[in-house]
Each structure stands twice: as C-alpha cells, then as structure tokens.
Write a protein that holds these residues in place. Sequence first.
Motif, PDB file in Angstrom:
ATOM      1  N   TYR A  65     -10.006 -35.506  35.463  1.00 34.10           N
ATOM      2  CA  TYR A  65      -9.540 -36.703  36.177  1.00 34.10           C
ATOM      3  C   TYR A  65      -9.495 -37.904  35.228  1.00 34.10           C
ATOM      4  CZ  TYR A  65      -8.639 -39.942  40.004  1.00 34.10           C
ATOM      5  OH  TYR A  65      -8.055 -40.880  40.823  1.00 34.10           O
ATOM      6  N   ASN A  66     -10.584 -38.113  34.478  1.00 27.66           N
ATOM      7  CA  ASN A  66     -10.596 -39.241  33.549  1.00 27.66           C
ATOM      8  C   ASN A  66      -9.514 -39.095  32.485  1.00 27.66           C
ATOM      9  OD1 ASN A  66     -12.656 -40.783  34.668  1.00 27.66           O
ATOM     10  ND2 ASN A  66     -14.267 -39.889  33.398  1.00 27.66           N
ATOM     11  N   TYR A 126     -15.017 -31.201  26.547  1.00 30.68           N
ATOM     12  CA  TYR A 126     -15.957 -32.317  26.666  1.00 30.68           C
ATOM     13  C   TYR A 126     -15.353 -33.566  27.307  1.00 30.68           C
ATOM     14  CZ  TYR A 126     -18.725 -29.155  23.911  1.00 30.68           C
ATOM     15  OH  TYR A 126     -19.411 -28.043  23.500  1.00 30.68           O
ATOM     16  N   ASN A 127     -14.328 -33.358  28.145  1.00 23.02           N
ATOM     17  CA  ASN A 127     -13.829 -34.432  28.991  1.00 23.02           C
ATOM     18  C   ASN A 127     -13.714 -33.913  30.412  1.00 23.02           C
ATOM     19  OD1 ASN A 127     -12.934 -36.992  27.451  1.00 23.02           O
ATOM     20  ND2 ASN A 127     -12.165 -35.332  26.151  1.00 23.02           N
ATOM     21  N   SER A 128     -13.645 -34.841  31.362  1.00 23.18           N
ATOM     22  CA  SER A 128     -13.340 -34.432  32.736  1.00 23.18           C
ATOM     23  C   SER A 128     -11.841 -34.607  32.932  1.00 23.18           C
ATOM     24  CB  SER A 128     -14.123 -35.272  33.739  1.00 23.18           C
ATOM     25  OG  SER A 128     -13.676 -36.601  33.727  1.00 23.18           O
TER      26      SER A 128
END
Lengths: 467, 467
Positions: free
Chosen positions: B101-102, B97-99
């Motif tokens: 790159y971020n 549930y994260n990208s």
Amino acid sequence: MTGFHLNLSLLTPGHFRHAWRLPHADPLAQLDVDHFTRLAEAAEDARIDAVFLGDGPALGAGIEHAPGPGLDPLILLAHLSGATEHLGFVITSSSTYNSPYNLARRFNALDHVSKGRAAVNIVTTGTPAAAANFGLDDHPDRDTRYRRAHEFLDVVTRLWDAWEPGALVGDRTSGRYADPSRIHAIDHRGEFFSVRGPLPVPAGPQGRPVIVQAGGSEGGLKLAGDFADVVFTVAQTQAKAVAFRDEVRRRATAAGRRPDDVKVSLGVVVLVSETAAEAQRRAEELYATLPLDSLVAALNTGLGLPADAFGPDDPIALDDLPDRSGEGAFSVGFAESTRALIAERPRSPRELVRRSAGGSGHRLLIGSAPQVADDLERWFRAGAADGFTIMPADTAVDFENFTRLVVPILRERGLFRSDYTARTLRERFGLRRPGRDVAGRPALVPPAADPPGDPGRHRRSPVPERP
Amino acid sequence: MTGFHLNLSLLTPGHFRHAWRLPHADPLAQLDVDHFTRLAEAAEDARIDAVFLGDGPALGAGIEHAPGPGLDPLILLAHLSGATEHLGFVITSSSTYNSPYNLARRFNALDHVSKGRAAVNIVTTGTPAAAANFGLDDHPDRDTRYRRAHEFLDVVTRLWDAWEPGALVGDRTSGRYADPSRIHAIDHRGEFFSVRGPLPVPAGPQGRPVIVQAGGSEGGLKLAGDFADVVFTVAQTQAKAVAFRDEVRRRATAAGRRPDDVKVSLGVVVLVSETAAEAQRRAEELYATLPLDSLVAALNTGLGLPADAFGPDDPIALDDLPDRSGEGAFSVGFAESTRALIAERPRSPRELVRRSAGGSGHRLLIGSAPQVADDLERWFRAGAADGFTIMPADTAVDFENFTRLVVPILRERGLFRSDYTARTLRERFGLRRPGRDVAGRPALVPPAADPPGDPGRHRRSPVPERP
C-alpha cells in the motif's frame, strides 16, 4: 527569541474541505503539483519557517463530497524541496503504518537532499480505515498505537545517531573509507520491532531531522516530553493553550530536557482578506459549502453523544456531555478543545461546526490582515504558543493572503524574521542538536580501546548480535 | 522504434566502488545532492530516457573500503524530479521490505508530481543483512521472496487501477466530488498481504508507473512476463543476451501480452574517454583501486567454490564449476553471466574480476566514444536489447563523458533521439498503457447498474468487505 515561528499548511482545497465548490477553485488542485509549487514559492518568498501537510493512508470517508488525504506527502514535499532553497518541510507520517528502518532512512535522505530542512510529524493515525490497507483486521487502540509510537521514535532516533561524527573517513592513501568501530548497530528488540541497524549512511546536516508530535492524549504527551522538538496542537481558548504549553514544558523537564527544547506550534485556521467585511463575506460563502447535517451528526458522535442528540441550533451545555471518553471519533486534543468552548457557555452545533472550520477542531480566525496579526500577537504574548501553524480556510485564497498581507505586518512589529539566516530548520526553530553519546554502545567491530562517555538515558542492555 | 533507449545509473562513486580513491574524486560525493543534481541536468541535456539507482536497505558489507547503498533512492530521485522537466526516474525498491500500500501510494504520488516520469525497479533484495533491519531473524529464501514479489505487484497494480477514469467528478453545482461507485476496493487476501484499498487519489499521467524488474531467476522471469514493462539484465556475451531477450518476450506472450510490451534494458559498465589510449590508462588506474584478494574470494564463493579455490591467475574452466546453485552469493543473472564467459574459454579470476567491474557482474566496455557507440550499435542490431542501462565505471568522469561524447555519435547514426517528444516516460519507452477493467470488481458502494466488461485475468473471487 523575540518573535515566533510560522508554519503554513498546504492542505488543499483548505481546512474547509468543501471549498473546492467555490467559483474560483480548481476542484482538482489537490493533484496539481504546479499548485503546490506556487504555494511553496510564496511561502519561501515570505520567509515562512516550513510548510506542513497532514496525512492518513486511506481513502477519505467523505470522498463523495470532498477530497480527503491526497498525494503521499513525503514524495510531494521531497519534490518541492527540489524547487526551493530555504523552506522547511513538516511531513506527517504514521508510526502505526510504517517500519522504523524505512522511515528513519527516508527522513535521513530528505535531510541530506534538502540540506537540513526535514521535519517528521509523527502521528499514530486515528483513521480506522487505514488498518485494512496494512493487513490488520482491527485498528489498534490508542494505547497500543502510542506504545508503538514511543518504541518507533526510540528506534528511529537511535538509527539517526548510529554513525559517530567522523566515522566516514574517506582517506585515499590508506584506502579506508569508513571506520566500522564508529558505526553502531542499535540491536533493538522490543515489543513491536526488532531492528539491527545501522543506516547505510551518516546523519544529514541536522543530525536528527526535527521531530514534530501532534497528539494531546496522555500517550502523546509522553511522546512529546521524551522525543518531540515541536508539538503541534489545537486549542479553542487561550487559557487552554497556555496550560497545554506549560504542561508540555513540564514533560520535557521531567524527561531530563530543558523547557525550551520543545516548541509549541498552535494550529489556527485563518480566513483573511483586505477588509474585515470582505473576510466576513467569504466566511458566509464557506459556511454555505458545509454539509451541515452530517457535520452536526459527527460533532454529536465526537462528543460521545448519539448522532442525533442535538440539532443544529440546540445549545449544548457542559452538563449535557458524558464523561470523557478516550476513544471517541475525535482525537483527544480536538474533543478537549471543543469541551473547553462549551465550558465557557452553551453553544449550538451550528456555531461549533462553523468555529471548528467544518469539523477539524481548530480555532477559526476571521478578519482583516491587522486583525489577524493582532490576534496572533496577543496569543503569543500570553504564552499560548512559540509559534503558529497557519491552516488556510480556503487555500486558494488564504495561503497567499496570509503571506502577502499578514506577514509584512508581523515583520514590522518585530514578531517575524525579514530573512532566512539559520543554516537548518532545526536552528531556525531555536532547537539544540540532540543526539546520544553512541560511543558506549556495541560497535560493529570492537574499537581499539573502550571509549569513555555516558551512554545516555536510552542505553539498553546489549543484545547479542544475530548471525 | 528504430533507435534504442538509454538509462544512466547514478551509482556513486561508480560501478567500480573503489573509485572514490582516485585523485579527482570527492570521497563524499555519495551524500552530495549537488553532485546528483549536476548528473541529472547533464542527463536531461543529453535527452537520456531516465536515470537509475540501485539500492539495498542495509549498511554495505565492505564499508571499511568503499561506499555501499547510499541515500534512499525514492527520496533522492523525488527531489531530483523537482529540478528537471523531462528526465525519467527508475527507482529500485524492495518488495521484501516494503508494504504494497505504501509503495503503490508513493509511486502514484511520484507519477503525479513528476508528471508521468516515475518507474519502479522491483527487486526482492539479495542482501541477507537487510532482514535484521525489518524484524526477521532470517533472510527469506529466493522462492519465498519471488512469491511475495509476485503477490506484491499484483496488489500494487490493482491499487493503481482502482479508480476508474472519470471517478473524480468535481461537479460544483451538485457538490459531487467523486463517484464512489467508480472507486474500487481491491479486497486482496493472499499468502503475504491483506489489503483493502483503494488509494486516496486516482492514478497519475502514466496510469501505472513503469515497472522494471531485474531478476534473472525463474521467479524473476515469471514476474517479468506477468508484470514488467522493462527488464533490466546482465549479460557478458551477445548470444546470452539475445537468448534472454527472446525468453522474456516468450514469457510476455505466454502471459497474454505482446512481445513488444516488455523492453529489455541491458546493463553495461562504460569507461569512455576521448581516445582509446586514455580510456585504457584510466582502466589501469581503476583496476589498481580493486582489493583483488577479497574480490577473488567473493568470485570463488559466488561460483559455488571454496573461497580460496582459485588464485588470481589460475584459469577456471567450465569443468571446474559445480552444478548450478540457486542460492549462491551472486544473483542468478550474474552467476549465469560469469559461467557463460568461462564457457567460452578458461579465464583467470583476475580477468573475470576486472571484466565484471570489480564484482558487479556487468560487462565492462572500455574505449573511445566511437568504439563505445560501435559496440552498443552492434549489440542492439543483433537483438541483444531494446536499450541499455549505462553504468559509469567512474561516475565522476564517465557519466558526463558518455552524455557529452557518445550520445552525439548515436544521434548522428539515428540510434537516439535529438529531443524529448513523448509526454510520459511510458510513452517514451514505446509502452502501451496497461490497466485492468476494474468495472467488474466490487465497488465501494453499489453502482446504479451492473457495468459491463471483462474483469480481466487478475480478477479474484470477491472477498466480503471487512467492517
């Protein structure tokens, strides 16, 4: 409010991006947490409302010659919140390249840990290079980005509002920790997002973190009217600033809010020294760092012209400009602001580049401390802004020159506070605590009785909960 | 290393989630930043390696009776990094549930602002409720989540490695800020992600933040072998812990690394008091907070049985258990660990629930400070772990009891440091600084000459840069 608010930008090396070349500069200051801690402490000593940091999630285009976006501002400013007590934090975040649940949750956390000092500056990200870092082949167009931003803030604010006050019970005797009938799923399904909610924890001291919005396009104005607490804007002329502030206040009214529910914070690049002569000397020193040819080409392009249409010293008149383009390399706000300058009289690219601080589009204010204070007071009294976001020309010098030399003058004139008194950043800005009546929305478990109350303008038709 | 490392969990109210009901507890401590600051300061005073916080991005299932996931740990711990100087931070983040790159950018920033104290604990998130907060109708299955996690860490580590040392030049005379030929796009296109990169800034003091991995499934072990610096694990028996550590070290070898490149940190729930009698009294007090019926039902389910298969005092034998299921309500590590206990001898759900601290699956260690120190020393000398992640039973009491009573005993025995000496968390853990030779990958602009060097095992076929 008789005075105005002041935010200070932490952008390093400064709004003249090439200032890292000056003899006093540390070329690596952008990566140095001690540098930022010193700035935050200086800002807090001066009783500044908040520090601000712009951002874009991609390597800067001109990295060969100057720093671009730096450390992730959410992390940097969350860290600085641990080294300060009163200072607010305005953190730029992209609605195009974040998920609303994660963003809502992170600013909720920042509001808790900073005890009510969190503000999010929502941008849609104008840098095409960001798209390729997030799985997109093409950067979404402005309309799409603003539609997404609007839905994004709708989701985020509903997540922030989803725990009713008192939903967290904590009754040792009964063993009841929380009352699920007062914690609401948002059950959002829209064009861009499906988000059930709620967040794991209730809202922090501000209810909602302060929402800042920075776009001057039609989509940006709609966002401002519907959601923004503060609009951060650019203007090269006082008349344009006054008109923009009036327009923002109209948009708030049209959205069922009060005009004073939205504050306008006008960006201004400040170069300030003990004397006007010293300020002028430093301006020439900064101008000499600018890569003039590439900035003139960028200016031509940003105005919708071929890159080589006008040389550095060829005056551009309003008649030379093509019709307004919604998708130029500049943001709408910056392009409008530059057009307004040219509308006053023909101006050369060299003058425009220098005035816009190397291409950022913001007004450049150069002078001694009394001159800078006079200028801010004049613009404030003309109704151009509710406050200012001060963008140091050369952060290594102008950040502390502003807090040390200008703030005391503003204080003497009754234009700026001498101490922090409000409990939260929201209160310090003179903003009401917004929030929807969430009692009318479907609860996680049905409440004992139907609660009364207006579900508010953001109510949607109930969507069946997913299994 | 003659001694072991110690991480301390900040989970509040504790690994007995219902400890908020005890008379000394503040039921709202989970939202109180001052509470966490006190814990961080106590940990730093005791020279603990790092504090740790688990997480899941959704409202906790049992919110009516006890707190679940709390404040976003990335923000909370970034804040605490501003109030400490040496303490490390192990922050649980979901690869589902994260990208990438971020996440890569945020931990890069945390590494800079904390001066080399950042660690990310990558989990795939076992909570189905999270899916609905991120636009998914169904929670992805374990295999899919681990395939994504593997690609996620591949992208994240390549983003961390993308600036060669020295790429940031900062030469005032030439005006050259950075050398684009030494800043590399990663141009990743995989099953889950397309990420061009690079990050806007170079790596922080650790090169790469420490990578912690916590899953015991086959996918988790592969992730551990390929990427983890530290594996956080659960074991109820010493034999199982020894075997698991051997397996992890084998996986590292198989991936071309050295066995000592991966450290095993064994989770243990600690309830410690001045005397054994007082510890036992506190244990009974904590057992009394447990909602036994629902925990017994969850245990049955987690073992692949009907919820009412065994009552609280019906002994469960190994023959009673169905074949191992990969997708039970428990994680694989927790289920294996509980099976190992039952394999020793039949045990009642009441005993298992109590021993696993209310259902978390971790081993519960109750005693006086010397008893706790003896136990940790014995497990360490048996090769069960390179260190421990101490999970306070009741954080309001056991966190500071551990640092105040147990740590000095470990120090006397030469098992734990008396001061911080290493510059970064990575060095403190005795870990090498990994990193790929990035010089063989396509540069943003072609370098003057082809640089030499082995592109490393993670090299991929070059993908054309997108427009």
